[in-house]
Design a protein around this motif. Structure first.
Motif, PDB file in Angstrom:
ATOM      1  N   VAL A  92      11.149  -5.528  -1.073  1.00  0.00           N
ATOM      2  CA  VAL A  92      11.847  -4.655  -0.136  1.00  0.00           C
ATOM      3  C   VAL A  92      13.344  -4.746  -0.399  1.00  0.00           C
ATOM      4  O   VAL A  92      13.888  -5.840  -0.549  1.00  0.00           O
ATOM      5  CB  VAL A  92      11.558  -5.028   1.327  1.00  0.00           C
ATOM      6  N   PHE A 107      17.441  -2.492   0.096  1.00  0.00           N
ATOM      7  CA  PHE A 107      18.204  -1.400   0.687  1.00  0.00           C
ATOM      8  C   PHE A 107      18.259  -0.212  -0.277  1.00  0.00           C
ATOM      9  O   PHE A 107      18.365  -0.390  -1.496  1.00  0.00           O
ATOM     10  CB  PHE A 107      19.629  -1.856   1.006  1.00  0.00           C
ATOM     11  N   THR A 108      18.221   1.001   0.276  1.00  0.00           N
ATOM     12  CA  THR A 108      18.374   2.199  -0.544  1.00  0.00           C
ATOM     13  C   THR A 108      19.836   2.596  -0.695  1.00  0.00           C
ATOM     14  O   THR A 108      20.194   3.288  -1.636  1.00  0.00           O
ATOM     15  CB  THR A 108      17.602   3.379   0.061  1.00  0.00           C
ATOM     16  N   ALA A 113       9.851  -4.367   7.655  1.00  0.00           N
ATOM     17  CA  ALA A 113      10.728  -4.545   6.499  1.00  0.00           C
ATOM     18  C   ALA A 113      10.941  -6.013   6.156  1.00  0.00           C
ATOM     19  O   ALA A 113      11.191  -6.359   5.004  1.00  0.00           O
ATOM     20  CB  ALA A 113      12.076  -3.872   6.758  1.00  0.00           C
ATOM     21  N   LYS A 134      15.733   1.102   4.138  1.00  0.00           N
ATOM     22  CA  LYS A 134      15.043   0.207   3.212  1.00  0.00           C
ATOM     23  C   LYS A 134      13.801   0.886   2.662  1.00  0.00           C
ATOM     24  O   LYS A 134      13.241   1.791   3.270  1.00  0.00           O
ATOM     25  CB  LYS A 134      14.644  -1.087   3.923  1.00  0.00           C
TER      26      LYS A 134
END
Length: 741
Positions: free
Chosen positions: A150, A152-153, A139, A160
């Motif tokens: 990349v 964060f969700t 990541a 990620k």
């Protein structure tokens, strides 16, 4: 256009002729290939770089005999006499060994290399490039690369996901040594499951990839090379920590079992036990976690005739997130405090065996396979989710020259099996959820390659698959072409079809970290898209290792079907259905890399993304996808590699945000996010057998304000932690130590 592509794939006239010198660059001591070495005709400006197998092809500028010069960082420059009648040479380089106060010199390749020898648009991030910023896992490996983003969700679990070509990472294929890796249950947390210190390098291919790996690649392919015993240290140790007391240890050891068999053992352990809440919303900014990963890999080589790679990977992780007052023993499955509890167990066995059948024809046969079992036990507030995944892949591959080395064929049979059991105990927030999935895909392919090893390269592939879950026969044509109009240049074109089987909850775990009710409105179809790409790369070589590399590329992805996760209709709901209307993504990137003098590297890049999707009959900008991104990466290495300095600046443009207008005013977000800059820096000091580094991430301390909507009432209807456009943590300091023997 699509029918035309299929015809081109099947029939393509190929005529070309050139006088050239082909060869290979190897290490004199180990006889291993040296990729990306500089190869030039002495006394001229004609030069190329060797490919990832150490191979090169350079056009003669005279009918007379000549000298070829080869150089690579950490090796002595070698000059080789080539008679007029010789067409193939092997050049062995000797490592430099300069001693100064017990400091040894070890050469390392540049951070990121653009390979102009390949038909597809490829970049390779070396192990040296990965280490230029603190890299705990895959990541963190793309901070110096503009092609992959990349983020964060959600603001709770630490999950990620990548983006490529303006689209989510689920449309890119992530492989480990050319075998499927991060997919299905590992889609969300898998980027953290490949430790950075294990990585030998990362190959990035933009646009549709080869048909040999199936039909899944739509926007690109990322292939991860893991350390191997034949070209790595016998013992490696790394310790990492940061200011929120993340403790991480990596230990690698390689050894020879007999003259044909070698092995490497890799172990990674990480623990976060310090509660961090820098924005004072009572939610942990970083989940508390225990992670243990192990891998035992074996490499068999019988007289270069039989080569095999096989082994096993295991993983165990405990992760606790949510309200910092949450107590797993007291508050689990209650509304006392919001908690997210995740426990992952994963095991994978794999093998890759190749047999050399005819060395004159470069004919080989390979058997590749892997088997994965992944179990996740998780709860997000009152939402319990306990899925399991069983996946297997098997491929039989035949590669061979045809009537000469310029014409090659690859034929293959493949099968893949996926069983996903969702195991949802509380379904009151889901309407119309599909049944568990059992999916078998059986296919065959043929791929033809023509390369005159000078100006032209064509790769045309066609595969056919049958998917038992969707009961659908799938034809996938793909084409790649490269033309080099000038020395050290490459003009490329690619086109092809790609498909993706959607797994809604595993690939969108952020839906569970909210109070949204999920509506599955219809039976979901395969996601289907066509990708087209064009690029141009040019490298200029000068004396004393100075060089300039320039590249520009444009890709377009058109969906004929896409699974829509509609967050616009209502802020308390998510509606999932098949695309009705258009969806596309345009991506443009320009990049310049300059080495003005030995030891100093500069990369400047700009990315423009235009991603659209039809939601409720309206074509809108894809939320959480920035239109503009910029990157400046600087790296300087002093003499004898004593000191290394890395500095990275990232610019992230504004992005549209999901609709929250029907929330109470206190829980509403603006239509667009602000733009922002991120700065990273690291200093490394190298000694004889070890090196130490200290760094700072997010120097400007930029972070998203109030990333969790309704954090004061997480069991209420407005709670949502999934709208993330910027870092959650602010400034971070880190320190690490590496020991090599």
């Amino acid at each position: 256009m699509r029918k035309f592509l299929i015809i081109i794939v099947i029939l393509m006239p190929l005529f070309s002729f050139s006088q050239e010198i082909r060869g290979k660059v190897v290490d004199k001591e180990t006889n291993k290939a040296i990729p990306f070495a500089n190869v030039a005709i002495k006394g001229t400006s004609i030069g190329v770089t060797s490919d990832d197998r150490g191979m090169f092809s350079i056009k003669r500028n005279t009918k007379d005999s000549l000298f070829i010069e080869v150089s690579f960082i950490g090796y002595k420059k070698e000059s080789k006499f080539v008679p007029v009648d010789k067409e193939y040479v092997e050049i062995a380089l000797t490592k430099e060994s300069t001693e100064l106060k017990t400091v040894s010199v070890v050469g390392e390749m540049s951070g990121t290399i653009s390979d102009i020898n390949q038909a597809s648009f490829n970049q390779y991030i070396s192990s040296e490039g990965i280490k230029r910023l603190a890299c705990c896992s895959l990541a963190e490996s793309f901070e110096n690369n503009a092609a992959v983003d990349v983020g964060f969700t959600d603001a709770v679990t630490g999950a990620k996901q990548i983006q490529m070509l303006g689209l989510a990472g689920i449309y890119s294929q992530i492989l480990v040594e050319n075998q499927p890796s991060i997919r299905m249950l590992s889609s969300t947390y898998g980027l953290n499951y490949i430790p950075g210190p294990w990585l030998e390098g990362i190959g990035i291919s933009k646009g549709t990839a080869s048909v040999t790996q199936g039909y899944e690649s739509i926007t690109g392919q990322i292939n991860i090379d893991v350390k191997k015993p034949e070209n790595k240290e016998k013992f490696y140790f790394e310790y990492f920590t940061n200011d929120f007391l993340k403790q991480e240890v990596n230990v690698n050891s390689s050894f020879r079992i007999n003259k044909y068999l070698e092995s490497i053992v890799l172990v990674h352990g990480a623990k976060i036990f310090m509660e961090t809440d820098r924005n004072n919303d009572n939610f942990l900014d970083v989940p508390l976690s225990n992670l243990l990963i192990g891998s035992n890999r074996y490499f068999y080589n019988y007289k270069e005739k039989i080569k095999s790679r096989f082994g096993v990977d295991v993983l165990y992780e405990d992760r606790i997130a949510g309200d910092k007052r949450f107590d797993k023993d007291k508050d689990f499955s209650t509304t006392n405090y919001y908690g997210a509890v995740l426990n992952s167990r994963r095991i994978q066995v794999f093998e890759n065996t190749g047999f050399l059948l005819n060395s004159d024809k470069n004919r080989s046969f390979a058997v590749n396979g892997n088997l994965v079992y992944h179990q996740l036990e998780s709860q997000f507030g009152l939402r319990e989710y306990n899925p399991t995944q069983l996946s297997g892949n098997l491929a039989l591959i035949l590669n061979s020259d045809l009537w000469n080395e310029k014409n090659k064929i690859s034929l293959g049979l493949s099968s893949s099996y996926d069983e996903l059991k969702e195991n949802l105990s509380n379904k009151n927030y889901i309407v119309g959820q599909a049944l568990n999935k059992e999916e078998l895909v059986m296919g065959a392919y043929a791929e033809y390659t023509y390369s005159d090893r000078n100006k032209w390269t064509f790769i045309t592939g066609l595969r056919g698959d049958y998917n038992t879950f969707y009961k659908q026969t799938i034809i996938t044509p793909r084409i790649h072409a490269k033309y080099s109009p000038f020395k050290n240049s490459a003009f490329r074109f690619s086109a092809g079809r790609g498909l993706h089987s959607a797994n809604i909850l595993p690939e969108n775990i952020s839906l569970l970290t909210s109070s949204r009710k999920l509506y599955f409105e219809e039976e979901l179809k395969l996601e289907d898209a066509w990708n087209y790409g064009i690029s141009y790369t040019h490298k200029f070589f000068f004396e004393d290792e100075r060089n300039i590399s320039f590249s520009v590329d444009f890709h377009r992805t058109d969906f004929t079907n896409r699974v829509v996760i509609d967050l616009e209709r209502n802020a308390q709901e998510a509606h999932i259905y098949n695309l009705i209307g258009k969806s596309y993504a345009n991506s443009f990137q320009a990049e310049v890399s300059i080495t003005p003098f030995e030891g100093f590297e500069t990369t400047i890049a700009y990315v423009f993304s235009d991603s659209k999707i039809t939601v409720d009959n309206k074509l809108i900008e894809m939320p959480l996808t920035a239109k503009h991104k910029g990157l400046i990466a600087l790296h300087y290495t002093t003499l004898y590699d004593r000191w290394k300095f890395s500095f990275t600046t990232q610019y992230h443009g504004s992005t549209s945000l999901p609709n929250t207008s029907n929330n109470p005013a206190i829980y509403q977000l603006p239509d667009r996010s602000p733009e922002y800059f991120i700065l990273h820096a690291q200093i490394t000091r190298k000694f004889n057998k070890f090196e130490a580094y200290i760094g700072c991430e997010n120097i400007l301390d930029y972070k998203q304000k109030n990333p969790i909507i309704s954090s004061d009432n997480p069991f209420g209807q407005y709670f949502d932690s999934s709208i993330i456009y910027a870092p959650i943590l602010g400034r971070q300091f880190n320190f690490g130590l590496r020991i090599k023997i």
